[in-house]
Write a protein that holds these residues in place. Sequence first.
Motif: not given
Length: 436
Positions: A415, A298, A138, A345-346, A341-342, A134-135
């Motif tokens: 996660k 991350d 995004y 993703a979270y 992006p991180i 996902r990171k």
Amino acid sequence: MRFRDFHRNVKLRIGLSFLSGTANNMVLPFMSIYFSGKLGDTSAGLVVILGILAGVIAGFIGGYYADRIGRKKLMITAEIGWMICFMGMAVSNSPWFSSPWMTFVLMIFVSMFWGVHGPANDAMLLDVTAPDIRKFMYAIMYWLNNLSFAIAGIAGAFLFKSYLFELFIGLSVIGMITLMVTYFFIDEVYRPQSDEGEPGRSQRKTSMWSNYQLVLRDKTFMIFTAASLLLVSVEFHLGNYVGVRLEKEMVAAPFIPWMESSWHVDGLKMLGFIRTENTVLVVVLSVLMGVLMRRFSDSKVLFVGYACYILGYSYLAYSNQPMLLLLSMLIATVGELMYVPIKQAYLGNIAPDHARSSYMALYGMVYKGAMLLGGFGVIIGGWTPSWMMASLILLSGLVGMAMFYAILAQLEERKVKAEMSYKASTAPNASASVSL
């Protein structure tokens, strides 16, 4: 991970978002100027306020139903709606007929349909994307969004005033393309729990208010949302307080401070330079930053990025030296590229599978709230010196960063759970593929 390895839904939605985002940004950011000239400043402000309210209400409704009847149905409904609205806007601004008030009403409906579309679209992307990639997804979306802003900003500045009718025709055509691609090529992979047994039937009976009460009780998500609001508002001050301050305080500053004979710049031009720098840096550095940050964890990248982002934007609220302002924007943009992006993703990992749209709808309040905080920043900035306003922006960012740090362990747990859930949901499909 490569782009071609994404699920077809993701590849199509990324492409459509870039296409429609470029077209929309050629027109919609300039609509306040249109309404101000046609109907007055009050109406221009009113359309913004009503648009925000309509989007918020529609977002909550769309998020609720996308978790109960599926993502694709809501997306198609919204795309039909805004295509019809753009057609109506074209008619209302044609060589044969002109109606600013009809355009005003249709603009509110466009905001409403966006509110319906957003949570369903966000959840659909998460439905078909594994947590560990996902990171990357995004990061690509963030880069393309900024690229579309850059292209559309230049094109819209030249075309909006003289070719508004043609632009609305173009938006209508792109709306038709988006609708056809969604209808024929986007797969509905989400199956509401109501299709799977008794738990789903009880979920379907849950009222909208009860549904969002359950989301509000998720402490980790609410802290995440509040922290995001504080951090996003740091950047929103650029278009509000920072812009107003520079216009008032920077009259004719030398570009190189120690050379009075160097080129001089005023506040409005400086704001334009800063915005352009931010866009160009995002477009140029996104891929490079993604490669450089792979070697670090991350969590480290997230908080170093937050620190750069907060310090850079806070200094923009204080300084009037052109070179230092450009340096501050460089630092802030690098930090933004590191953390966005991180963090996204979270966010994707927080929401449970059966309530993703509801979570995304509530998280959408972050940007509306940041807009309000940006407006309050202008008011407070009129009463306080720039160093104090910069300190308040710095404090806001640091509090948000501290809140993220407080829930970091829970985010990592979510996660892991998201990865296990995704593997479990795709295991039958994998077994079927092997047997075939």
